[in-house]
Design an enzyme around this catalytic site. Sequence first.
Site, mmCIF file in Angstrom:
data_model
loop_
_atom_site.group_PDB
_atom_site.id
_atom_site.type_symbol
_atom_site.label_atom_id
_atom_site.label_comp_id
_atom_site.label_asym_id
_atom_site.label_seq_id
_atom_site.Cartn_x
_atom_site.Cartn_y
_atom_site.Cartn_z
ATOM 1 N NE ARG A 105 -2.776 1.076 3.568
ATOM 2 C CZ ARG A 105 -3.525 0.650 4.535
ATOM 3 N NH1 ARG A 105 -4.589 0.206 4.425
ATOM 4 N NH2 ARG A 105 -2.867 0.892 5.705
ATOM 5 C CE LYS B 220 -2.581 4.534 7.017
ATOM 6 N NZ LYS B 220 -3.735 5.013 7.674
ATOM 7 C CD GLU C 232 -12.042 5.437 4.520
ATOM 8 O OE1 GLU C 232 -12.176 4.570 5.534
ATOM 9 O OE2 GLU C 232 -11.089 5.175 3.551
HETATM 10 N N1 PLP Z 1 -9.396 4.236 6.501
HETATM 11 C C1 PLP Z 1 -8.773 5.248 6.754
HETATM 12 C C2 PLP Z 1 -8.962 6.689 6.270
HETATM 13 C C3 PLP Z 1 -7.550 4.933 7.578
HETATM 14 O O1 PLP Z 1 -6.705 5.903 7.938
HETATM 15 C C4 PLP Z 1 -7.222 3.789 7.988
HETATM 16 C C5 PLP Z 1 -6.181 3.640 8.854
HETATM 17 O O2 PLP Z 1 -5.223 2.866 8.544
HETATM 18 C C6 PLP Z 1 -8.245 2.789 7.717
HETATM 19 C C7 PLP Z 1 -9.187 3.103 6.899
HETATM 20 C C8 PLP Z 1 -7.989 1.493 8.153
HETATM 21 O O3 PLP Z 1 -6.888 0.739 7.345
HETATM 22 P P1 PLP Z 1 -6.038 -0.675 8.030
HETATM 23 O O4 PLP Z 1 -6.944 -1.428 8.367
HETATM 24 O O5 PLP Z 1 -5.162 -1.090 6.688
HETATM 25 O O6 PLP Z 1 -5.257 0.124 9.267
HETATM 26 C C1 COI Z 2 -4.360 3.389 11.367
HETATM 27 O O1 COI Z 2 -5.257 2.594 11.805
HETATM 28 O O2 COI Z 2 -3.332 2.888 11.488
HETATM 29 C C2 COI Z 2 -4.565 4.655 11.011
HETATM 30 O O3 COI Z 2 -3.477 5.279 10.367
HETATM 31 C C3 COI Z 2 -5.226 5.365 11.929
HETATM 32 C C4 COI Z 2 -4.690 6.704 12.071
HETATM 33 C C5 COI Z 2 -4.630 7.855 11.035
HETATM 34 C C6 COI Z 2 -4.461 7.279 13.664
#
Ligand code: PLP
Ligand code: COI
Length: 338
Positions: free
Chosen positions: A81, A184, A220
């Site tokens: 990612r 991200k 989201e």
């Molecule tokens: N959506 C957003 C906007 C996020 O910042 C995050 C955090 O990482 C997620 C979803 C969840 O993604 P992940 O499960 O890969 O941490």
């Molecule tokens: C995560 O869940 O890893 C995120 O990036 C959330 C964060 C912005 C605190």
Amino acid sequence: MAVNIDWNNLGFDYLKTNVNIRYSFHNGQWSDMVVTDDEYIHMHMSTMCLHYGIEAFEGLKAFRGVDGKVRLFRVDENAKRLKASAEKLCMTPLPEDMFINAVIECVKRNIDFVPPYESGASLYIRPVIFSSKVTLGVHPGPDTDFIVFCSPVGPYFKGGMQAIKVMVDRFQDRAAPRGTGDIKAGGNYASSLLSGEKAVSMGYSNVMYLDAVERNYIEECGAANFFGIKGNTYVTPKSPSILPSITNKSLRAIAEDMGMTVEQRPVPVSELKEFDEAGACGTAAVISPIGMIFDVDTKEVVEYKAAPGPVSLALYNKLRDIQYGRAEDKFGWNTVVE
Ligand code: PLP
Ligand code: COI
């Protein structure tokens, strides 16, 4: 080395650890790995990341398991990612093996900061990549820096597995369909701060963002993906401006493995009242069950009697069992750090 931390009362904050890991791309090549205890970056004032937000990050966790072993969860997915994020923002993408090595090295060198098993806390690892090109115009360049640091953390939302309240608000869009919502990029978070702060000031944990075209479909849930449970079905929104959550991907696999049907499709906000359970999921959030959703424009309130409901709880337990080494890692998600 014994570290003096109150493991049971950790929040989601930065705590200094031993070292961080760095790589930089200058003069057309990646440097060797640098290990440093310096928490600061010396940077030219005209560096592109500062002006034009040419920056992206990741978040992943390491867990001390029931057997004392430290496990990193799905590091290869974060590597992919971050590469996609760097490519979309015209930075030099970091090779996946460099990402993985840097994360493993960071955990190894800070192993004393991985919270004890009993605390239920974990080590949050934050890789960050940014353009270090110095210029004035809006032009990308190959010069790129990459840093991985970590911090022991407790729950992202106060109260851990307790129900959160979220607010549907059309006042600010988080991301556009052809924008950067699916990577991200730091800018996505900057552009959702104002509405996030508004929600917090009104007593909500965060905002449920809707799609930027019709403002009708769920995107989201703050910095987490959304899922709803309807009978034996796990439903989660599909959209080009949602960050592909690794936690959500894992929950979909677990749900299928539990014999559930998984639907990834546009989810209209009107469908919220049809779910038996709802939750926000992400690395930081893990699963945060949603107890109540308030639509600030229509004033409609949706309440979920069970938060966490039995299905969310079962999904949470299965995920945690894999992460803490209590269950067989049947999907091959963990990397043991020794
Ligand atoms: N959506 C957003 C906007 C996020 O910042 C995050 C955090 O990482 C997620 C979803 C969840 O993604 P992940 O499960 O890969 O941490
Ligand atoms: C995560 O869940 O890893 C995120 O990036 C959330 C964060 C912005 C605190």
